[in-house]
Design a protein around this motif. Structure first.
Motif, PDB file in Angstrom:
ATOM      1  N   GLU A 106       0.804  -1.208   0.000  1.00  0.00           N
ATOM      2  CA  GLU A 106       0.000   0.000   0.000  1.00  0.00           C
ATOM      3  C   GLU A 106       0.849   1.275   0.000  1.00  0.00           C
ATOM      4  O   GLU A 106       0.559   2.224  -0.721  1.00  0.00           O
ATOM      5  N   GLU A 107       1.927   1.260   0.804  1.00  0.00           N
ATOM      6  CA  GLU A 107       2.751   2.458   0.915  1.00  0.00           C
ATOM      7  C   GLU A 107       3.387   2.796  -0.435  1.00  0.00           C
ATOM      8  O   GLU A 107       3.380   3.945  -0.869  1.00  0.00           O
ATOM      9  N   PHE A 108       3.909   1.771  -1.096  1.00  0.00           N
ATOM     10  CA  PHE A 108       4.542   1.994  -2.400  1.00  0.00           C
ATOM     11  C   PHE A 108       3.508   2.518  -3.394  1.00  0.00           C
ATOM     12  O   PHE A 108       3.782   3.446  -4.159  1.00  0.00           O
ATOM     13  N   ALA A 109       2.319   1.925  -3.376  1.00  0.00           N
ATOM     14  CA  ALA A 109       1.249   2.353  -4.281  1.00  0.00           C
ATOM     15  C   ALA A 109       0.945   3.833  -4.080  1.00  0.00           C
ATOM     16  O   ALA A 109       0.752   4.583  -5.031  1.00  0.00           O
ATOM     17  N   GLN A 110       0.944   4.255  -2.820  1.00  0.00           N
ATOM     18  CA  GLN A 110       0.672   5.654  -2.493  1.00  0.00           C
ATOM     19  C   GLN A 110       1.750   6.570  -3.067  1.00  0.00           C
ATOM     20  O   GLN A 110       1.454   7.628  -3.599  1.00  0.00           O
ATOM     21  N   VAL A 111       3.010   6.119  -2.950  1.00  0.00           N
ATOM     22  CA  VAL A 111       4.108   6.921  -3.494  1.00  0.00           C
ATOM     23  C   VAL A 111       3.981   7.035  -5.013  1.00  0.00           C
ATOM     24  O   VAL A 111       4.352   8.040  -5.604  1.00  0.00           O
ATOM     25  N   ARG A 112       3.423   6.013  -5.648  1.00  0.00           N
ATOM     26  CA  ARG A 112       3.214   6.059  -7.099  1.00  0.00           C
ATOM     27  C   ARG A 112       1.962   6.868  -7.461  1.00  0.00           C
ATOM     28  O   ARG A 112       1.505   6.809  -8.606  1.00  0.00           O
ATOM     29  N   GLY A 113       1.381   7.551  -6.493  1.00  0.00           N
ATOM     30  CA  GLY A 113       0.265   8.440  -6.781  1.00  0.00           C
ATOM     31  C   GLY A 113      -1.090   7.755  -6.870  1.00  0.00           C
ATOM     32  O   GLY A 113      -2.067   8.355  -7.306  1.00  0.00           O
ATOM     33  N   ILE A 114      -1.169   6.490  -6.465  1.00  0.00           N
ATOM     34  CA  ILE A 114      -2.462   5.811  -6.486  1.00  0.00           C
ATOM     35  C   ILE A 114      -3.272   6.259  -5.263  1.00  0.00           C
ATOM     36  O   ILE A 114      -2.759   6.219  -4.145  1.00  0.00           O
ATOM     37  N   PRO A 115      -4.511   6.727  -5.461  1.00  0.00           N
ATOM     38  CA  PRO A 115      -5.317   7.148  -4.306  1.00  0.00           C
ATOM     39  C   PRO A 115      -5.769   5.919  -3.512  1.00  0.00           C
ATOM     40  O   PRO A 115      -6.916   5.474  -3.623  1.00  0.00           O
ATOM     41  N   THR A 116      -4.866   5.385  -2.704  1.00  0.00           N
ATOM     42  CA  THR A 116      -5.103   4.087  -2.055  1.00  0.00           C
ATOM     43  C   THR A 116      -6.335   4.100  -1.155  1.00  0.00           C
ATOM     44  O   THR A 116      -7.037   3.099  -1.058  1.00  0.00           O
ATOM     45  N   GLN A 117      -6.591   5.263  -0.497  1.00  0.00           N
ATOM     46  CA  GLN A 117      -7.744   5.306   0.403  1.00  0.00           C
ATOM     47  C   GLN A 117      -9.044   5.185  -0.387  1.00  0.00           C
ATOM     48  O   GLN A 117      -9.971   4.504   0.046  1.00  0.00           O
ATOM     49  N   TRP A 118      -9.103   5.851  -1.538  1.00  0.00           N
ATOM     50  CA  TRP A 118     -10.298   5.750  -2.368  1.00  0.00           C
ATOM     51  C   TRP A 118     -10.456   4.353  -2.941  1.00  0.00           C
ATOM     52  O   TRP A 118     -11.577   3.830  -3.035  1.00  0.00           O
ATOM     53  N   VAL A 119      -9.338   3.747  -3.327  1.00  0.00           N
ATOM     54  CA  VAL A 119      -9.404   2.364  -3.838  1.00  0.00           C
ATOM     55  C   VAL A 119      -9.975   1.452  -2.752  1.00  0.00           C
ATOM     56  O   VAL A 119     -10.863   0.635  -3.003  1.00  0.00           O
ATOM     57  N   PHE A 120      -9.499   1.638  -1.523  1.00  0.00           N
ATOM     58  CA  PHE A 120      -9.965   0.833  -0.397  1.00  0.00           C
ATOM     59  C   PHE A 120     -11.460   1.042  -0.147  1.00  0.00           C
ATOM     60  O   PHE A 120     -12.228   0.076   0.004  1.00  0.00           O
ATOM     61  N   LEU A 121     -11.894   2.328  -0.144  1.00  0.00           N
ATOM     62  CA  LEU A 121     -13.310   2.617   0.096  1.00  0.00           C
ATOM     63  C   LEU A 121     -14.186   2.057  -1.028  1.00  0.00           C
ATOM     64  O   LEU A 121     -15.280   1.543  -0.781  1.00  0.00           O
ATOM     65  N   LEU A 122     -13.670   2.131  -2.264  1.00  0.00           N
ATOM     66  CA  LEU A 122     -14.422   1.578  -3.392  1.00  0.00           C
ATOM     67  C   LEU A 122     -14.545   0.057  -3.248  1.00  0.00           C
ATOM     68  O   LEU A 122     -15.616  -0.519  -3.462  1.00  0.00           O
ATOM     69  N   MET A 123     -13.435  -0.571  -2.848  1.00  0.00           N
ATOM     70  CA  MET A 123     -13.465  -2.023  -2.621  1.00  0.00           C
ATOM     71  C   MET A 123     -14.520  -2.388  -1.576  1.00  0.00           C
ATOM     72  O   MET A 123     -15.306  -3.313  -1.750  1.00  0.00           O
ATOM     73  N   LEU A 124     -14.525  -1.621  -0.468  1.00  0.00           N
ATOM     74  CA  LEU A 124     -15.478  -1.912   0.618  1.00  0.00           C
ATOM     75  C   LEU A 124     -16.915  -1.717   0.136  1.00  0.00           C
ATOM     76  O   LEU A 124     -17.800  -2.531   0.448  1.00  0.00           O
ATOM     77  N   THR A 125     -17.157  -0.642  -0.622  1.00  0.00           N
ATOM     78  CA  THR A 125     -18.517  -0.358  -1.076  1.00  0.00           C
ATOM     79  C   THR A 125     -19.016  -1.445  -2.022  1.00  0.00           C
ATOM     80  O   THR A 125     -20.140  -1.942  -1.877  1.00  0.00           O
ATOM     81  N   ILE A 126     -18.175  -1.815  -2.987  1.00  0.00           N
ATOM     82  CA  ILE A 126     -18.561  -2.869  -3.921  1.00  0.00           C
ATOM     83  C   ILE A 126     -18.812  -4.171  -3.159  1.00  0.00           C
ATOM     84  O   ILE A 126     -19.783  -4.892  -3.404  1.00  0.00           O
ATOM     85  N   THR A 127     -17.935  -4.453  -2.195  1.00  0.00           N
ATOM     86  CA  THR A 127     -18.123  -5.660  -1.387  1.00  0.00           C
ATOM     87  C   THR A 127     -19.456  -5.587  -0.650  1.00  0.00           C
ATOM     88  O   THR A 127     -20.203  -6.573  -0.598  1.00  0.00           O
ATOM     89  N   ALA A 128     -19.770  -4.417  -0.091  1.00  0.00           N
ATOM     90  CA  ALA A 128     -21.017  -4.254   0.664  1.00  0.00           C
ATOM     91  C   ALA A 128     -22.237  -4.502  -0.230  1.00  0.00           C
ATOM     92  O   ALA A 128     -23.160  -5.232   0.152  1.00  0.00           O
ATOM     93  N   VAL A 129     -22.225  -3.896  -1.421  1.00  0.00           N
ATOM     94  CA  VAL A 129     -23.362  -4.076  -2.336  1.00  0.00           C
ATOM     95  C   VAL A 129     -23.487  -5.544  -2.742  1.00  0.00           C
ATOM     96  O   VAL A 129     -24.583  -6.121  -2.748  1.00  0.00           O
ATOM     97  N   ALA A 130     -22.349  -6.150  -3.050  1.00  0.00           N
ATOM     98  CA  ALA A 130     -22.367  -7.562  -3.448  1.00  0.00           C
ATOM     99  C   ALA A 130     -22.872  -8.442  -2.311  1.00  0.00           C
ATOM    100  O   ALA A 130     -23.655  -9.371  -2.523  1.00  0.00           O
TER     101      ALA A 130
END
Lengths: 292, 265
Positions: free
Chosen positions: A175-199
Motif C-alpha cells: 500500500e505504501e509503495f502504491a501511495q508513493v506512485r500516486g495511487i489514491p489508495t484510500q479511495w481504492v480501499f473505500l471503493l473495494m469496501l462499497t462494492i463488497t457491501a453491495v455484493a
C-alpha cells in the motif's frame, strides 16, 4: 445414482424452474465470489466484509418492521439491507483509515449491533419472521429478476476489476509503495469496501449471511494455493466457487438438506484439504532439501 | 554557491505525533547526484523523515522541498525501496509483476507493454532477469530486496531512496546491490536510510545523523558528520569497502561539499 439422475432431470424439467434458477444464481454468484473474494483475501479484509454482512441484518429487520406495520408500505428487505450495508461500509472504512487504535473493537461492535437491531425489529414485526432464513438464505426462491440483478453486478465488477487491476494489485501488495506512485489508495480501499457491501447484500438475500462470508473467503483461499497471480486467483476462485455451488445444489437435492449449508461444507472441506496437502508438500520438499 | 540543483531540502522542519515531538528544526539539503546516508538509532525519527520525503506525512512547521516542489507533487520522481517487512508470503505474484508495479502512475492503466520492457531492463540491472517468471515468494530475502530495487528503477527515478537496504541480506546479495548502486552513483541522487551508525558504504558522499537534541528542544534534529576511510573493512560489508562515521566531528547540517562551506541557498 438415481438421485443424481433425478437432479439432472429436474434441471431440464420446465416444471421445476427454481432448480435451474438456483443453478444459474450459483454460477452468476461465482463470478462475484471469485473476483471480490480474491480482493478481500489478498487485501485481508474478510473481517470487515464479515462485519458488513452481519450488520445488514439490522437493515432487513427495520425494513420488515416498517413494511409489515404499514409505516413505510412496500419497502423491501433488500432496500433496508443496502442502506445498512453502505452505512456499515462507510463507518468501517473511515475507522480503518483514521483510527490508530481500537479498530477491531469498532468493527466487532458494528457486527453485533447490526445483528441485534435486526433481531429486535423482527421480534416486533407482526407475524412470524425467522432470522435464520436470512442467515442461511434459500437459493431455491430465486426469481428471474434476481438473476438479472446478479448478472448486472457481475458485469460491473468485471469491468471495475479489469480497469483498475494494476491499482488493486499494487494497493493490496504494498500500500505504501502504491501511495508513493500516486495511487489514491484510500479511495481504492473505500471503493473495494462499497462494492463488497453491495455484493454482500445481493448475495446474502439469495444464499444467506453465513454462506456469503464462507464463499467470499474459501474459494478464493483455495485458489490462492494454486494461482500464479491475482488475476489467476480471481479466475480459479470463480471456477472453484461454481463447482462448490453446483456440488452443493446437487448434494442438497439428493440428500434433501439445505443447499446453502451444503455448499459451505463442501467449500470448507476442499479448502482445508488443499491447505493440508500444501503443508504436507512443503514439509516434504523442505525435508528433501535438508537431506541433500 | 554551487550550480548543482538541490534535490531535497528540509528547512526548519518540525513534526510531532500529537503530544510526542519527533523532529524539531531539521535543516539539511542534498544536491542532485549525491550519494547520502541518513543514519540514526531505531526510534529516532528516520521513518518520519522518510515519510515526509515521500509525502506520506505533512510537517507541522517548516518546509520540505523535493526537486523544488511539495513531495506530494514530485514524489513520482522517487524510486523507493522499502524495507518491506510486512510482506505477505501467500500473495500470488510473479517477480515480473512486482517490478512492473514500479511503472504505475496514479489510476492510469496505459503502457502495459512499455512497463514490461522497462521491467525487464530493470531486472537486468539487478541481475535477476532469469527469475522474472518465478513467484516472488520463492526468492531469498536478498533477492527479494533486489527485486524491489528493480521495481524502484522501472520509472527512471531522479532519486533513489533505500530503507535499511542491507537488513537481513546475505553477503552475495549485498555485494550485487552495491554494484548496482555504484552504477547509478552520480547519475541519480541516492539516499540510504539505515540504523547502522558506525560505518557506511564507501560510495557515500555525505552522512546525516538523526538523534542530537539541541538544548531546550524535545524533538530530534539532524546533524552532518565527517567520514574517514575504514582500513581493512570486511569484504562482506557493502560489497568490499566502507567508511567510518566520525560522530565527534560535526559539520553544520547545511554544510555543503560543493562549495566547501555552509550553503543556505
Amino acid at each position: 445414482m438415481d438421485n443424481l439422475f433425478g437432479f439432472f432431470s429436474a434441471l431440464g424439467n420446465p416444471d421445476f424452474p427454481f432448480v435451474r434458477n438456483a443453478l444459474l444464481a450459483g454460477l452468476l454468484s461465482s463470478i462475484l465470489f471469485g473476483v471480490i473474494g480474491s480482493v478481500v483475501t489478498v487485501k485481508r479484509i474478510a473481517g470487515l466484509a464479515g462485519a458488513i454482512s452481519h450488520a445488514v441484518l439490522g437493515g432487513i429487520g427495520i425494513a420488515l418492521y416498517l413494511s409489515a406495520t404499514g409505516k413505510v408500505p412496500g419497502i423491501t428487505p433488500m432496500a433496508g439491507a443496502i442502506v445498512f450495508a453502505i452505512l456499515a461500509a462507510a463507518i468501517i472504512g473511515v475507522v480503518s483509515l483514521k483510527a490508530k487504535q481500537r479498530e477491531d473493537t469498532v468493527i466487532q461492535a458494528i457486527w453485533a449491533i447490526g445483528m441485534s437491531i435486526g433481531v429486535l425489529f423482527m421480534a416486533k414485526t407482526p407475524g412470524y419472521t425467522d432470522p435464520s432464513s436470512y442467515l442461511f438464505g434459500n437459493i431455491l426462491l430465486i426469481s428471474t429478476k434476481d438473476l438479472v440483478l446478479l448478472f448486472s453486478l457481475d458485469v460491473i465488477v468485471i469491468l471495475l476489476a479489469w480497469r483498475f487491476y494494476p491499482q488493486i494489485e499494487a494497493t493490496s501488495f504494498d500500500e505504501e509503495f502504491a501511495q508513493v506512485r500516486g495511487i489514491p489508495t484510500q479511495w481504492v480501499f473505500l471503493l473495494m469496501l462499497t462494492i463488497t457491501a453491495v455484493a454482500v447484500v445481493l448475495l446474502q438475500t439469495f444464499v444467506g449471511i453465513v454462506m456469503v462470508i464462507a464463499m467470499l473467503t474459501l474459494p478464493a483461499g483455495t485458489a490462492g494455493y494454486w494461482a500464479k497471480n491475482l488475476a489467476a486467483m480471481m479466475g480459479l476462485g470463480t471456477l472453484f466457487s461454481a463447482l462448490f455451488s453446483f456440488g452443493g445444489l446437487a448434494a442438497g437435492w439428493m440428500l434433501d438438506v439445505p443447499v446453502g449449508a451444503m455448499v459451505v461444507v463442501i467449500a470448507g472441506g476442499v479448502f482445508l484439504g488443499t491447505a493440508a496437502t500444501k503443508m504436507l508438500l512443503t514439509y516434504r520438499r523442505r525435508r528433501a532439501l535438508h537431506h541433500d | 554557491m554551487s550550480d548543482v540543483p538541490i534535490a531535497l531540502r528540509f528547512s526548519h522542519v518540525a513534526f510531532s505525533y500529537e503530544a510526542l515531538s519527533v523532529l524539531e528544526d531539521v535543516n539539511f539539503h542534498i544536491h542532485a547526484g549525491e550519494f547520502s546516508a541518513l543514519v540514526g538509532p531505531n526510534g529516532s525519527g528516520k521513518t518520519t523523515i522518510l515519510k515526509l520525503i515521500l509525502g506520506l506525512e505533512q510537517s507541522q512547521k517548516g518546509e520540505v522541498l523535493l526537486f523544488g516542489d511539495a513531495p506530494r507533487k514530485n514524489r513520482s520522481m522517487i524510486g523507493y525501496v522499502p524495507q518491506h517487512i510486512t510482506y505477505d508470503p501467500t500473495f500470488p505474484i510473479s517477480v515480473l509483476e512486482v517490478v512492473r508495479m514500479g511503472g504505475l502512475l496514479s489510476i492510469s492503466r496505459k503502457g502495459r507493454l512499455e512497463r514490461d520492457t522497462a521491467a525487464y531492463a530493470a531486472l537486468e540491472q539487478v541481475e535477476l532477469r532469469d527469475l522474472a517468471q518465478r513467484p516472488y515468494s520463492e526468492l531469498s530475502g536478498g533477492q527479494r530486496r533486489r527485486v524491489l530495487v528493480a521495481r524502484a528503477l522501472v520509472a527512471g527515478p531522479k532519486m533513489l531512496i533505500l530503507d535499511e537496504p542491507t537488513a537481513n541480506m546475505d553477503a552475495e546479495s549485498e555485494k550485487r546491490l552495491f554494484d548496482t548502486l555504484r552504477f547509478f552513483k552520480g547519475k541519480t541522487t541516492i539516499l540510504i536510510v539505515t540504523h547502522d551508525m558506525s560505518t557506511v558504504s564507501s560510495l557515500t558522499d555525505r552522512v546525516f545523523c538523526i538523534g542530537a537534541q539541541k538544548p531546550g528542544q524535545k524533538g530530534r534534529t539532524v546533524v552532518q558528520h565527517s567520514l574517514e576511510p575504514l582500513l581493512n573493512s570486511p569484504t562482506e560489508l557493502y560489497g568490499g569497502s566502507a567508511l567510518r562515521v566520525l560522530h565527534d566531528v560535526e559539520l553544520p547540517a547545511d554544510y555543503c561539499t560543493f562549495d566547501g562551506g555552509p550553503n543556505n541557498g
